[in-house]
Design a protein around this motif. Structure first.
Motif, PDB file in Angstrom:
ATOM      1  N   UNK A 139       7.002  12.978 -12.572  1.00 46.29           N
ATOM      2  CA  UNK A 139       7.720  14.112 -13.165  1.00 46.29           C
ATOM      3  C   UNK A 139       8.542  14.866 -12.122  1.00 46.29           C
ATOM      4  N   UNK A 140       9.684  15.440 -12.525  1.00 48.86           N
ATOM      5  CA  UNK A 140      10.084  15.575 -13.928  1.00 48.86           C
ATOM      6  C   UNK A 140      10.879  14.415 -14.493  1.00 48.86           C
ATOM      7  N   UNK A 141      11.485  13.551 -13.644  1.00 44.45           N
ATOM      8  CA  UNK A 141      12.404  12.563 -14.213  1.00 44.45           C
ATOM      9  C   UNK A 141      12.285  11.174 -13.590  1.00 44.45           C
ATOM     10  N   UNK A 142      11.343  10.981 -12.658  1.00 45.86           N
ATOM     11  CA  UNK A 142      11.232   9.688 -11.993  1.00 45.86           C
ATOM     12  C   UNK A 142      10.225   8.762 -12.658  1.00 45.86           C
ATOM     13  N   UNK A 143      10.368   7.475 -12.374  1.00 49.01           N
ATOM     14  CA  UNK A 143       9.423   6.493 -12.908  1.00 49.01           C
ATOM     15  C   UNK A 143       9.589   5.166 -12.190  1.00 49.01           C
ATOM     16  N   UNK A 144       8.491   4.478 -12.030  1.00 47.16           N
ATOM     17  CA  UNK A 144       8.518   3.079 -11.593  1.00 47.16           C
ATOM     18  C   UNK A 144       8.214   2.253 -12.827  1.00 47.16           C
ATOM     19  N   UNK A 145       9.127   1.374 -13.201  1.00 43.43           N
ATOM     20  CA  UNK A 145       9.048   0.652 -14.466  1.00 43.43           C
ATOM     21  C   UNK A 145       9.092  -0.843 -14.212  1.00 43.43           C
ATOM     22  N   UNK A 146       8.156  -1.559 -14.805  1.00 43.26           N
ATOM     23  CA  UNK A 146       8.151  -3.017 -14.766  1.00 43.26           C
ATOM     24  C   UNK A 146       8.263  -3.519 -16.199  1.00 43.26           C
ATOM     25  N   UNK A 147       9.358  -4.233 -16.480  1.00 45.51           N
ATOM     26  CA  UNK A 147       9.587  -4.774 -17.815  1.00 45.51           C
ATOM     27  C   UNK A 147       9.073  -6.201 -17.889  1.00 45.51           C
ATOM     28  N   UNK A 148       8.628  -6.597 -19.076  1.00 47.40           N
ATOM     29  CA  UNK A 148       8.159  -7.962 -19.249  1.00 47.40           C
ATOM     30  C   UNK A 148       8.233  -8.407 -20.700  1.00 47.40           C
TER      31      UNK A 148
ATOM     32  N   UNK B  82       6.598 -10.850 -16.241  1.00 48.31           N
ATOM     33  CA  UNK B  82       7.448  -9.741 -15.842  1.00 48.31           C
ATOM     34  C   UNK B  82       8.860 -10.255 -15.565  1.00 48.31           C
ATOM     35  N   UNK B  83       9.845  -9.485 -16.002  1.00 51.11           N
ATOM     36  CA  UNK B  83      11.238  -9.917 -15.894  1.00 51.11           C
ATOM     37  C   UNK B  83      12.110  -8.980 -15.058  1.00 51.11           C
ATOM     38  N   UNK B  84      11.682  -7.728 -14.889  1.00 52.17           N
ATOM     39  CA  UNK B  84      12.500  -6.770 -14.137  1.00 52.17           C
ATOM     40  C   UNK B  84      11.626  -5.627 -13.661  1.00 52.17           C
ATOM     41  N   UNK B  85      11.970  -5.058 -12.492  1.00 53.64           N
ATOM     42  CA  UNK B  85      11.261  -3.884 -11.979  1.00 53.64           C
ATOM     43  C   UNK B  85      12.276  -2.946 -11.354  1.00 53.64           C
ATOM     44  N   UNK B  86      12.011  -1.635 -11.480  1.00 56.55           N
ATOM     45  CA  UNK B  86      12.948  -0.675 -10.916  1.00 56.55           C
ATOM     46  C   UNK B  86      12.265   0.658 -10.658  1.00 56.55           C
ATOM     47  N   UNK B  87      12.770   1.360  -9.681  1.00 55.97           N
ATOM     48  CA  UNK B  87      12.394   2.743  -9.423  1.00 55.97           C
ATOM     49  C   UNK B  87      13.543   3.605  -9.921  1.00 55.97           C
ATOM     50  N   UNK B  88      13.231   4.533 -10.832  1.00 52.49           N
ATOM     51  CA  UNK B  88      14.284   5.302 -11.493  1.00 52.49           C
ATOM     52  C   UNK B  88      14.162   6.778 -11.173  1.00 52.49           C
ATOM     53  N   UNK B  89      15.326   7.439 -11.059  1.00 58.60           N
ATOM     54  CA  UNK B  89      15.390   8.882 -10.946  1.00 58.60           C
ATOM     55  C   UNK B  89      16.199   9.440 -12.097  1.00 58.60           C
TER      56      UNK B  89
ATOM     57  N   UNK C 262      19.408  10.184 -12.317  1.00 60.36           N
ATOM     58  CA  UNK C 262      20.692   9.511 -12.539  1.00 60.36           C
ATOM     59  C   UNK C 262      20.888   8.334 -11.590  1.00 60.36           C
ATOM     60  N   UNK C 263      19.794   7.738 -11.170  1.00 54.05           N
ATOM     61  CA  UNK C 263      19.873   6.585 -10.276  1.00 54.05           C
ATOM     62  C   UNK C 263      18.698   5.646 -10.522  1.00 54.05           C
TER      63      UNK C 263
END
Length: 222
Positions: free
Chosen positions: A146-155, A169-176, A178-179
């Motif tokens: 929080x408030x807007x970040x996340x580590x996401x693993x898609x599958x 699993x097909x994709x992973x990313x660290x998100x903010x 606006x990035x």
């Protein structure tokens, strides 16, 4: 003379009462069965309450890493839950398996490593989620910051009744806000949902790790 194909009954035979032992009760109508189940819903097994008690103060599994005795007690409760309905089909009902599930406790080292070390990066882990969409064939593992970040693993997932979900699993990313920073996807395997009700789900995966999650009061959509 050959016997008749159709034989008549005497009056005595017609009105004679059937032997008591031969009487059969008609099966209950389906709507009656549903009505009775609504009136008298199945009680959760006692091991469920004990499991929730044992994990309540364990920091989603961080404290259990240093308490082998507590770990043994928790695993014993999980085994008891699995044994309460060993042949249950926990994955065919798409509506029941799908949803946003929030982590209560796990032995999964990678998730716990991120949760424990988030303060090193001047943040803190919020909700840890597993988002399953059976009709869409997708799985998202999410650690929020929080408030807007996340580590996401898609599958992607494939259902294998009665209890298995195969994943890749097909994709992973660290998100903010606006990035985002992509990471190479990693991992495939399976997990078995060994207990499922309207409130919690308990799973064991290919590596022998355990996961206890509750249905979150909101839906995560990325």
């Amino acid at each position: 003379m050959a016997p008749l194909l159709f034989q008549t009954h005497t009056a005595a035979q017609t009105f004679a009462p059937s032997p008591r032992g031969n009487r059969r009760l008609a099966p209950a109508a389906p709507h009656a069965v549903g009505f009775l189940r609504a009136l008298f819903p199945a009680r959760p097994p006692p091991a469920k309450a004990e499991l929730l008690r044992l994990i309540a103060d364990q920091g989603r599994g961080l404290e259990t890493q240093f308490d082998p005795s507590r770990l043994a007690d928790i695993v014993s409760c999980i085994d008891a839950l699995a044994a309460s309905a060993p042949d249950a089909d926990t994955v065919s009902d798409a509506a029941k398996l799908s949803g946003t599930w929030r982590l209560l406790w796990t032995t999964e080292q990678e998730q716990l490593f991120i949760v424990r070390n988030a303060p090193t990066f001047r943040t803190a882990a919020g909700d840890v989620l597993q988002v399953i969409d059976v009709p869409g064939g997708s799985l998202n593992n999410v650690i929020t910051f929080p408030p807007s970040g996340a580590f996401v693993v898609n599958g992607s997932i494939e259902i294998q009744p009665p209890q298995r979900v195969n994943f890749r699993f097909t994709r992973a990313m660290l998100k903010g806000g606006n990035w985002e920073v992509p990471f190479p996807p990693f991992g495939k395997g399976w997990f078995d949902t060994i207990y499922l009700d309207d409130e919690i789900r308990v799973a064991k995966d290919i590596r022998g790790d355990y996961l206890v999650v509750e249905r979150a009061p909101y839906s995560w959509n990325g």
